[in-house]
Design a protein around this motif. Structure first.
Motif, PDB file in Angstrom:
ATOM      1  N   ALA A  23       0.753  -1.204  -0.110  1.00  0.00           N
ATOM      2  CA  ALA A  23      -0.043  -0.086  -0.132  1.00  0.00           C
ATOM      3  C   ALA A  23       0.844   1.561  -0.122  1.00  0.00           C
ATOM      4  CB  ALA A  23      -1.040  -0.052   1.271  1.00  0.00           C
ATOM      5  N   ASP A  24       2.001   1.110   0.452  1.00  0.00           N
ATOM      6  CA  ASP A  24       3.062   2.451   0.707  1.00  0.00           C
ATOM      7  C   ASP A  24       4.035   2.512  -0.560  1.00  0.00           C
ATOM      8  OD1 ASP A  24       4.221   0.188   1.464  1.00  0.00           O
ATOM      9  OD2 ASP A  24       5.072   0.969   3.136  1.00  0.00           O
ATOM     10  N   PHE A  25       3.627   1.518  -1.669  1.00  0.00           N
ATOM     11  CA  PHE A  25       4.685   1.490  -2.818  1.00  0.00           C
ATOM     12  C   PHE A  25       5.050   2.605  -3.284  1.00  0.00           C
ATOM     13  CE2 PHE A  25       5.071   0.987  -7.375  1.00  0.00           C
ATOM     14  CZ  PHE A  25       6.224   0.395  -7.562  1.00  0.00           C
ATOM     15  N   VAL A  26       6.264   3.046  -3.762  1.00  0.00           N
ATOM     16  CA  VAL A  26       6.770   4.337  -4.357  1.00  0.00           C
ATOM     17  C   VAL A  26       7.656   3.795  -5.431  1.00  0.00           C
ATOM     18  CG1 VAL A  26       8.050   6.303  -4.199  1.00  0.00           C
ATOM     19  CG2 VAL A  26       6.624   5.640  -2.210  1.00  0.00           C
ATOM     20  N   LEU A  27       7.502   4.006  -6.617  1.00  0.00           N
ATOM     21  CA  LEU A  27       8.123   3.381  -7.834  1.00  0.00           C
ATOM     22  C   LEU A  27       9.554   3.991  -7.881  1.00  0.00           C
ATOM     23  CD1 LEU A  27       8.183   1.609 -10.345  1.00  0.00           C
ATOM     24  CD2 LEU A  27       7.153   3.599 -11.374  1.00  0.00           C
ATOM     25  N   SER A  28       9.896   5.303  -7.442  1.00  0.00           N
ATOM     26  CA  SER A  28      11.225   5.802  -7.497  1.00  0.00           C
ATOM     27  C   SER A  28      12.142   5.188  -6.473  1.00  0.00           C
ATOM     28  CB  SER A  28      10.918   7.160  -7.257  1.00  0.00           C
ATOM     29  OG  SER A  28      10.298   7.567  -6.082  1.00  0.00           O
ATOM     30  N   ASP A  29      11.416   4.418  -5.535  1.00  0.00           N
ATOM     31  CA  ASP A  29      12.178   3.723  -4.526  1.00  0.00           C
ATOM     32  C   ASP A  29      12.986   2.507  -4.957  1.00  0.00           C
ATOM     33  OD1 ASP A  29      11.626   5.672  -2.880  1.00  0.00           O
ATOM     34  OD2 ASP A  29      10.172   4.592  -1.503  1.00  0.00           O
ATOM     35  N   VAL A  30      12.396   2.061  -6.287  1.00  0.00           N
ATOM     36  CA  VAL A  30      13.154   0.811  -6.576  1.00  0.00           C
ATOM     37  C   VAL A  30      14.026   1.074  -7.937  1.00  0.00           C
ATOM     38  CG1 VAL A  30      12.543  -1.337  -8.044  1.00  0.00           C
ATOM     39  CG2 VAL A  30      10.801  -0.074  -6.508  1.00  0.00           C
ATOM     40  N   ASP A  31      15.238   0.683  -7.429  1.00  0.00           N
ATOM     41  CA  ASP A  31      16.305   0.898  -8.414  1.00  0.00           C
ATOM     42  C   ASP A  31      16.240  -0.074  -9.655  1.00  0.00           C
ATOM     43  OD1 ASP A  31      18.738   1.173  -9.610  1.00  0.00           O
ATOM     44  OD2 ASP A  31      20.139   0.717  -8.024  1.00  0.00           O
ATOM     45  N   PRO A  32      15.885   0.425 -11.078  1.00  0.00           N
ATOM     46  CA  PRO A  32      15.813  -0.447 -12.098  1.00  0.00           C
ATOM     47  C   PRO A  32      17.373  -1.263 -12.355  1.00  0.00           C
ATOM     48  CG  PRO A  32      15.192   1.758 -12.400  1.00  0.00           C
ATOM     49  CD  PRO A  32      15.635   1.883 -11.195  1.00  0.00           C
ATOM     50  N   ALA A 222       8.024  10.501 -17.212  1.00  0.00           N
ATOM     51  CA  ALA A 222       7.668  10.880 -15.840  1.00  0.00           C
ATOM     52  C   ALA A 222       6.008  10.609 -15.573  1.00  0.00           C
ATOM     53  CB  ALA A 222       7.869  12.210 -15.656  1.00  0.00           C
ATOM     54  N   GLU A 223       5.317  10.854 -16.775  1.00  0.00           N
ATOM     55  CA  GLU A 223       3.782  10.494 -16.721  1.00  0.00           C
ATOM     56  C   GLU A 223       3.433   9.248 -16.518  1.00  0.00           C
ATOM     57  OE1 GLU A 223       4.494  14.524 -18.446  1.00  0.00           O
ATOM     58  OE2 GLU A 223       5.231  12.655 -18.542  1.00  0.00           O
ATOM     59  N   TYR A 224       4.229   8.424 -17.151  1.00  0.00           N
ATOM     60  CA  TYR A 224       4.015   6.972 -17.114  1.00  0.00           C
ATOM     61  C   TYR A 224       4.412   6.315 -15.847  1.00  0.00           C
ATOM     62  CZ  TYR A 224       2.705   5.897 -21.895  1.00  0.00           C
ATOM     63  OH  TYR A 224       1.998   5.720 -23.081  1.00  0.00           O
ATOM     64  N   GLN A 225       5.664   6.725 -15.433  1.00  0.00           N
ATOM     65  CA  GLN A 225       5.839   6.568 -14.134  1.00  0.00           C
ATOM     66  C   GLN A 225       4.999   6.644 -13.103  1.00  0.00           C
ATOM     67  OE1 GLN A 225       9.039   4.649 -14.097  1.00  0.00           O
ATOM     68  NE2 GLN A 225       8.368   4.989 -16.139  1.00  0.00           N
ATOM     69  N   GLU A 226       4.340   7.885 -12.831  1.00  0.00           N
ATOM     70  CA  GLU A 226       3.280   8.338 -12.051  1.00  0.00           C
ATOM     71  C   GLU A 226       1.957   7.392 -12.229  1.00  0.00           C
ATOM     72  OE1 GLU A 226       0.515  12.318 -10.543  1.00  0.00           O
ATOM     73  OE2 GLU A 226       1.242  11.961 -12.658  1.00  0.00           O
ATOM     74  N   ALA A 227       1.795   7.177 -13.535  1.00  0.00           N
ATOM     75  CA  ALA A 227       0.521   6.084 -13.670  1.00  0.00           C
ATOM     76  C   ALA A 227       0.532   4.747 -13.446  1.00  0.00           C
ATOM     77  CB  ALA A 227       0.299   6.254 -15.368  1.00  0.00           C
ATOM     78  N   TYR A 228       1.986   4.273 -13.450  1.00  0.00           N
ATOM     79  CA  TYR A 228       2.357   2.917 -12.941  1.00  0.00           C
ATOM     80  C   TYR A 228       2.151   2.882 -11.600  1.00  0.00           C
ATOM     81  CZ  TYR A 228       3.737   0.098 -17.209  1.00  0.00           C
ATOM     82  OH  TYR A 228       3.646  -0.576 -18.555  1.00  0.00           O
ATOM     83  N   GLU A 229       2.663   3.994 -10.899  1.00  0.00           N
ATOM     84  CA  GLU A 229       2.733   3.841  -9.259  1.00  0.00           C
ATOM     85  C   GLU A 229       1.465   3.943  -8.809  1.00  0.00           C
ATOM     86  OE1 GLU A 229       5.322   6.135  -7.175  1.00  0.00           O
ATOM     87  OE2 GLU A 229       3.806   7.159  -6.162  1.00  0.00           O
ATOM     88  N   ILE A 230       0.504   4.750  -9.470  1.00  0.00           N
ATOM     89  CA  ILE A 230      -0.999   4.734  -9.139  1.00  0.00           C
ATOM     90  C   ILE A 230      -1.750   3.548  -9.255  1.00  0.00           C
ATOM     91  CG2 ILE A 230      -3.221   5.859  -9.375  1.00  0.00           C
ATOM     92  CD1 ILE A 230      -1.668   8.218  -9.896  1.00  0.00           C
TER      93      ILE A 230
END
Length: 289
Positions: A23-32, A222-230
């Motif tokens: 529930a607290d997932f933040v995509l930018s916290d994941v190093d690709p 950036a928009e896709y990263q936000e869309a994926y996170e949500i």
């Protein structure tokens, strides 16, 4: 079955499942470029990748065999999402290539046709669900209809919100019908994507894979990263969780998906189906023939 999943292993199904989206997932916290829960060189990675091949193949054959004799047999659905060049096709080749192709149903969802647009967005998805005893693979999926629509404003905010709920209900319905769902986002960096696109332009045998639209879509990174996170946070549920898998290291990403698939098959408690004939009698008939 060998049941290999521990001891001297450098990776396990438990390690793979730790990449689950919460529930607290933040995509930018994941190093690709990271390889969570795996420490070792390329040789160790190759060993871990192939260590479970025998069990994976046997379980898939059991699933297929049961599906041949009973329509009540469950199925597995592997959902693969990610930015262009994230390696979805490579996962299909290197992971699903290990099992009997007769037991795999592969589908990919691009731009909807006029007929598909005349129905609810899940209409075309339902038509491609795996049959009993099969492993279904969605190389892109129903999530395209919230990701792209959010980034490019193809649907209203209210409609996108409705679709999150519809997806959760749809996936719960599938699980209740006996389908194990494995949802994987292959998370790559823009630098990694650039390298892949450059390779497609540099090699004649890769030109067919190049799509000029991929460069256009990079402008919405950036928009896709936000869309994926949500989308991942809204639709990662107890019955159908998401796994965010770092994808810059392709062999690592493929290994994680393989272990997640193995875990799904193990959870089905499969065994060989009972024959609907007398084995001893058939042995005698065969000997006398």
């Amino acid at each position: 079955m060998c049941g290999y999943d521990g001891g001297m292993a450098n990776f396990s199904t438990s390690d793979a499942k730790e990449l689950r989206v919460g529930a607290d997932f933040v995509l930018s916290d994941v190093d690709p470029g990271s390889t969570p829960n795996f420490k070792g060189d390329r040789d160790k990675l190759r060993k871990e990748f192939s260590e479970i091949d025998e069990e994976l193949s046997e379980l898939q054959e059991m699933l297929y065999a049961n599906g041949r004799v009973s329509a009540d047999t469950g199925a597995v659905l592997l959902v693969l999402q990610g930015m262009d060049t994230a390696g979805k096709g490579g996962v299909v080749r290197h992971v699903l290539g290990l099992v009997d192709p007769q037991g795999v149903d592969l589908a990919s969802f691009g731009k909807p046709t006029e007929e598909e647009l005349a129905h609810d967005f899940l209409w075309r998805i339902r038509k491609k669900l795996p049959r009993p005893g099969r492993i279904g693979v969605f190389d892109r999926s129903h999530y395209e209809d919230v990701l792209i629509h959010r980034v490019h404003g193809l649907s209203s905010a209210d409609e996108i919100e409705r679709r999150y709920g519809a997806i959760v209900d749809f996936e719960r319905e599938l699980v209740e019908s006996g389908v194990r769902i494995v949802k994987v986002m292959l998370h790559i960096s823009p630098e990694f994507q650039r390298e892949n696109l450059e390779e497609r332009l540099d090699r004649a045998d890769k030109h067919w894979k190049y799509n000029p639209g991929d460069v256009t879509e990079r402008g919405y990174w950036a928009e896709y990263q936000e869309a994926y996170e949500i989308a991942l946070r809204r639709t990662s549920t107890e019955h159908a969780p998401w796994y965010c898998v770092p994808g810059d290291d392709k062999p690592y990403a493929r290994m994680v998906v393989k272990y997640l698939l193995l875990d799904a098959l193990r959870s089905m408690d499969l065994d060989w189906p009972e024959p609907d004939f007398d084995v001893d009698a058939e042995k005698r008939r065969l000997a006398e023939s």
